[in-house]
Design a protein around this motif. Structure first.
Motif, PDB file in Angstrom:
ATOM      1  N   LEU A 187       0.824  -1.203   0.000  1.00 59.98           N
ATOM      2  CA  LEU A 187       0.000   0.000   0.000  1.00 59.98           C
ATOM      3  C   LEU A 187       0.862   1.258   0.000  1.00 59.98           C
ATOM      4  O   LEU A 187       1.792   1.388   0.803  1.00 59.98           O
ATOM      5  CB  LEU A 187      -0.927  -0.001   1.223  1.00 59.98           C
ATOM      6  N   LEU A 188       0.510   2.189  -0.886  1.00 57.11           N
ATOM      7  CA  LEU A 188       1.250   3.438  -1.062  1.00 57.11           C
ATOM      8  C   LEU A 188       0.288   4.611  -0.842  1.00 57.11           C
ATOM      9  O   LEU A 188      -0.197   5.217  -1.806  1.00 57.11           O
ATOM     10  CB  LEU A 188       1.847   3.520  -2.465  1.00 57.11           C
ATOM     11  N   PRO A 189      -0.023   4.966   0.384  1.00 58.26           N
ATOM     12  CA  PRO A 189      -1.092   5.926   0.629  1.00 58.26           C
ATOM     13  C   PRO A 189      -0.632   7.357   0.912  1.00 58.26           C
ATOM     14  O   PRO A 189      -1.382   8.146   1.501  1.00 58.26           O
ATOM     15  CB  PRO A 189      -1.758   5.340   1.880  1.00 58.26           C
ATOM     16  N   ASP A 190       0.577   7.731   0.498  1.00 56.43           N
ATOM     17  CA  ASP A 190       1.115   9.032   0.900  1.00 56.43           C
ATOM     18  C   ASP A 190       1.142  10.054  -0.224  1.00 56.43           C
ATOM     19  O   ASP A 190       1.910  11.010  -0.179  1.00 56.43           O
ATOM     20  CB  ASP A 190       2.523   8.871   1.481  1.00 56.43           C
ATOM     21  N   MET A 191       0.304   9.895  -1.242  1.00 52.79           N
ATOM     22  CA  MET A 191       0.207  10.873  -2.319  1.00 52.79           C
ATOM     23  C   MET A 191      -1.085  11.675  -2.197  1.00 52.79           C
ATOM     24  O   MET A 191      -2.014  11.304  -1.483  1.00 52.79           O
ATOM     25  CB  MET A 191       0.260  10.173  -3.676  1.00 52.79           C
ATOM     26  N   ASN A 192      -1.146  12.764  -2.954  1.00 50.62           N
ATOM     27  CA  ASN A 192      -2.336  13.613  -2.983  1.00 50.62           C
ATOM     28  C   ASN A 192      -3.274  13.113  -4.081  1.00 50.62           C
ATOM     29  O   ASN A 192      -2.967  13.241  -5.267  1.00 50.62           O
ATOM     30  CB  ASN A 192      -1.926  15.064  -3.251  1.00 50.62           C
ATOM     31  N   PHE A 193      -4.419  12.541  -3.670  1.00 52.55           N
ATOM     32  CA  PHE A 193      -5.410  12.066  -4.631  1.00 52.55           C
ATOM     33  C   PHE A 193      -6.629  12.990  -4.685  1.00 52.55           C
ATOM     34  O   PHE A 193      -7.701  12.591  -5.127  1.00 52.55           O
ATOM     35  CB  PHE A 193      -5.850  10.643  -4.272  1.00 52.55           C
ATOM     36  N   SER A 198      -9.808  12.515   0.581  1.00 52.09           N
ATOM     37  CA  SER A 198      -8.764  12.638   1.584  1.00 52.09           C
ATOM     38  C   SER A 198      -9.221  13.426   2.795  1.00 52.09           C
ATOM     39  O   SER A 198     -10.288  14.038   2.806  1.00 52.09           O
ATOM     40  CB  SER A 198      -7.536  13.333   0.961  1.00 52.09           C
ATOM     41  N   ILE A 199      -8.372  13.398   3.820  1.00 51.07           N
ATOM     42  CA  ILE A 199      -8.509  14.268   4.966  1.00 51.07           C
ATOM     43  C   ILE A 199      -7.195  15.027   5.097  1.00 51.07           C
ATOM     44  O   ILE A 199      -6.145  14.584   4.628  1.00 51.07           O
ATOM     45  CB  ILE A 199      -8.816  13.484   6.260  1.00 51.07           C
ATOM     46  N   PHE A 200      -7.247  16.183   5.735  1.00 56.32           N
ATOM     47  CA  PHE A 200      -6.041  16.996   5.887  1.00 56.32           C
ATOM     48  C   PHE A 200      -5.375  16.670   7.215  1.00 56.32           C
ATOM     49  O   PHE A 200      -5.979  16.803   8.285  1.00 56.32           O
ATOM     50  CB  PHE A 200      -6.382  18.489   5.806  1.00 56.32           C
ATOM     51  N   VAL A 201      -4.124  16.226   7.114  1.00 54.89           N
ATOM     52  CA  VAL A 201      -3.318  15.929   8.305  1.00 54.89           C
ATOM     53  C   VAL A 201      -1.948  16.573   8.111  1.00 54.89           C
ATOM     54  O   VAL A 201      -1.537  16.865   6.983  1.00 54.89           O
ATOM     55  CB  VAL A 201      -3.165  14.408   8.539  1.00 54.89           C
ATOM     56  N   PRO A 202      -1.210  16.802   9.199  1.00 51.27           N
ATOM     57  CA  PRO A 202       0.083  17.481   9.068  1.00 51.27           C
ATOM     58  C   PRO A 202       1.119  16.629   8.341  1.00 51.27           C
ATOM     59  O   PRO A 202       1.242  15.428   8.562  1.00 51.27           O
ATOM     60  CB  PRO A 202       0.511  17.696  10.534  1.00 51.27           C
ATOM     61  N   PHE A 203       1.853  17.288   7.458  1.00 48.31           N
ATOM     62  CA  PHE A 203       2.994  16.679   6.781  1.00 48.31           C
ATOM     63  C   PHE A 203       4.063  17.762   6.720  1.00 48.31           C
ATOM     64  O   PHE A 203       3.906  18.752   6.033  1.00 48.31           O
ATOM     65  CB  PHE A 203       2.594  16.222   5.375  1.00 48.31           C
ATOM     66  N   PHE A 204       5.116  17.603   7.519  1.00 50.41           N
ATOM     67  CA  PHE A 204       6.117  18.647   7.711  1.00 50.41           C
ATOM     68  C   PHE A 204       5.462  19.940   8.208  1.00 50.41           C
ATOM     69  O   PHE A 204       5.846  21.044   7.819  1.00 50.41           O
ATOM     70  CB  PHE A 204       6.900  18.890   6.421  1.00 50.41           C
ATOM     71  N   GLY A 205       4.448  19.787   9.046  1.00 51.87           N
ATOM     72  CA  GLY A 205       3.782  20.930   9.656  1.00 51.87           C
ATOM     73  C   GLY A 205       2.767  21.624   8.773  1.00 51.87           C
ATOM     74  O   GLY A 205       2.182  22.636   9.179  1.00 51.87           O
ATOM     75  N   ILE A 206       2.517  21.084   7.583  1.00 56.98           N
ATOM     76  CA  ILE A 206       1.590  21.703   6.632  1.00 56.98           C
ATOM     77  C   ILE A 206       0.411  20.767   6.410  1.00 56.98           C
ATOM     78  O   ILE A 206       0.611  19.565   6.181  1.00 56.98           O
ATOM     79  CB  ILE A 206       2.301  21.964   5.290  1.00 56.98           C
ATOM     80  N   PRO A 207      -0.832  21.273   6.474  1.00 57.86           N
ATOM     81  CA  PRO A 207      -1.984  20.402   6.204  1.00 57.86           C
ATOM     82  C   PRO A 207      -1.909  19.833   4.787  1.00 57.86           C
ATOM     83  O   PRO A 207      -1.840  20.587   3.811  1.00 57.86           O
ATOM     84  CB  PRO A 207      -3.193  21.331   6.367  1.00 57.86           C
ATOM     85  N   ALA A 208      -1.893  18.508   4.685  1.00 57.10           N
ATOM     86  CA  ALA A 208      -1.757  17.861   3.382  1.00 57.10           C
ATOM     87  C   ALA A 208      -2.909  16.886   3.185  1.00 57.10           C
ATOM     88  O   ALA A 208      -3.228  16.082   4.072  1.00 57.10           O
ATOM     89  CB  ALA A 208      -0.416  17.121   3.300  1.00 57.10           C
ATOM     90  N   ALA A 209      -3.541  16.951   2.028  1.00 59.60           N
ATOM     91  CA  ALA A 209      -4.629  16.024   1.703  1.00 59.60           C
ATOM     92  C   ALA A 209      -4.068  14.605   1.624  1.00 59.60           C
ATOM     93  O   ALA A 209      -3.195  14.317   0.809  1.00 59.60           O
ATOM     94  CB  ALA A 209      -5.280  16.421   0.384  1.00 59.60           C
ATOM     95  N   THR A 210      -4.579  13.723   2.482  1.00 58.16           N
ATOM     96  CA  THR A 210      -4.018  12.377   2.615  1.00 58.16           C
ATOM     97  C   THR A 210      -5.150  11.359   2.671  1.00 58.16           C
ATOM     98  O   THR A 210      -6.085  11.505   3.458  1.00 58.16           O
ATOM     99  CB  THR A 210      -3.175  12.268   3.901  1.00 58.16           C
ATOM    100  N   VAL A 211      -5.066  10.330   1.844  1.00 55.06           N
ATOM    101  CA  VAL A 211      -6.100   9.303   1.889  1.00 55.06           C
ATOM    102  C   VAL A 211      -5.979   8.517   3.193  1.00 55.06           C
ATOM    103  O   VAL A 211      -4.883   8.260   3.683  1.00 55.06           O
ATOM    104  CB  VAL A 211      -5.997   8.349   0.678  1.00 55.06           C
ATOM    105  N   SER A 212      -7.116   8.154   3.754  1.00 61.79           N
ATOM    106  CA  SER A 212      -7.138   7.415   5.022  1.00 61.79           C
ATOM    107  C   SER A 212      -7.250   5.915   4.779  1.00 61.79           C
ATOM    108  O   SER A 212      -7.799   5.176   5.598  1.00 61.79           O
ATOM    109  CB  SER A 212      -8.301   7.899   5.888  1.00 61.79           C
TER     110      SER A 212
END
Length: 293
Positions: A187-193, A198-212
């Protein structure tokens, strides 16, 4: 259709030919090609440098440019490496893949999910798991526009072990069934789809659209989650299998997805140039937030 067939066959012939070259030659060609693309592919260079600037504001610009250039090089080197990963003998491939970590996890009973972030060594990690595990390997793929290449790539990725490849258009049901039957889902779930899925969660302190998808698949498939990391080396790849995550998933999808995102961030910090920075990770923005690119 005729042009697609000719193009597909030409690419396949090229990959078979490249597989005979020494690895040092392939890496040298990849370095030259990556350095060239870094100069001419201005839109992707802009995306890469923008990602690095917002994720590593504490790092000086010269270092970020160095990482970006090296990221283009890794992109090209690992593309060329698919020639021998997809066509060479298992003996040749094993010599270039160094496995370490919690390999015993593969033999533990029950469904499992291999969390594989988008480092450039992804294909090598997938081949390594197919070679060293007797489990059914389950993967979700996106159909290629060229039907000849699409059929060849699927066949190449399934040539070792028991492999099930599901098109995204087939939905979740066959994937969940394969998991519950004891399969290992790559599973490769760390891209912006897109923000719709998606839901927005922190990625390097920035809200990033991330599939759950990670916690949802883990819950529906009653599966353990095992991080799988791949690092490009001068002699091939180092593939590390970590121990399965404890207390995952929980009842909180946002918390679980945040945990995944922060873990990916921590792994990127150990090899920042090897992550797939050419992707617009922050293309989707929370309501009211200005665009990043």
């Amino acid at each position: 259709m005729a042009i697609q067939q000719l193009t597909g066959r030409a690419v396949i012939a090229l990959m078979h030919a490249l597989a005979f070259l020494p690895l040092s030659w392939l890496r040298g060609f990849g370095s030259m090609l990556g350095s060239f693309l870094f100069v001419v592919a201005k839109p992707r260079r802009h995306v890469t440098l923008t990602n690095l600037r917002v994720c590593f504001p504490e790092v000086d610009e010269a270092t970020r440019i160095q990482w970006a250039r090296q990221s283009f090089i890794y992109f090209c080197q690992t593309w060329l490496d698919r020639s021998w990963l997809w066509t060479s003998s298992p003996e040749k491939i094993r010599k270039r893949l160094q496995l370490s970590g919690a390999l015993h996890e593969l033999d533990s009973p029950g469904p499992l999910i291999l969390l594989a972030p988008h480092f450039y060594g992804l294909d090598a990690a997938g081949v390594a798991m197919a070679l060293c595990s007797t489990r059914t390997a389950v993967s979700i793929y996106t159909k290629q526009p060229n039907p000849v290449l699409d059929a060849w790539i699927k066949e190449r990725r399934a040539r070792f072990g028991d492999v099930l490849l599901f098109n995204r258009a087939e939905g979740l049901r066959p994937v969940i069934k394969a998991l519950r039957d004891g399969g290992a889902l790559f599973l490769l779930p760390d891209m912006n789809f897109g923000d719709r899925e998606s839901i927005f969660v922190p990625f390097f302190g920035i809200p990033a659209a991330t599939v759950s998808s990670l916690p949802r698949f883990a819950q529906m498939g009653r599966a353990r989650v095992i991080p799988l990391l791949a690092r490009v080396t001068p002699t091939g790849y180092d593939i590390e299998l970590q121990s399965h995550w404890q207390d995952f998933p929980t009842e909180d999808v946002v918390q679980d997805t945040t945990r995944m995102s922060l873990a990916v961030e921590s792994w990127i910090r150990t090899m920042p140039a090897q992550y797939f920075w050419v992707h617009k990770r922050f293309k989707s923005r929370p309501p009211g937030e200005p665009p990043i690119y």
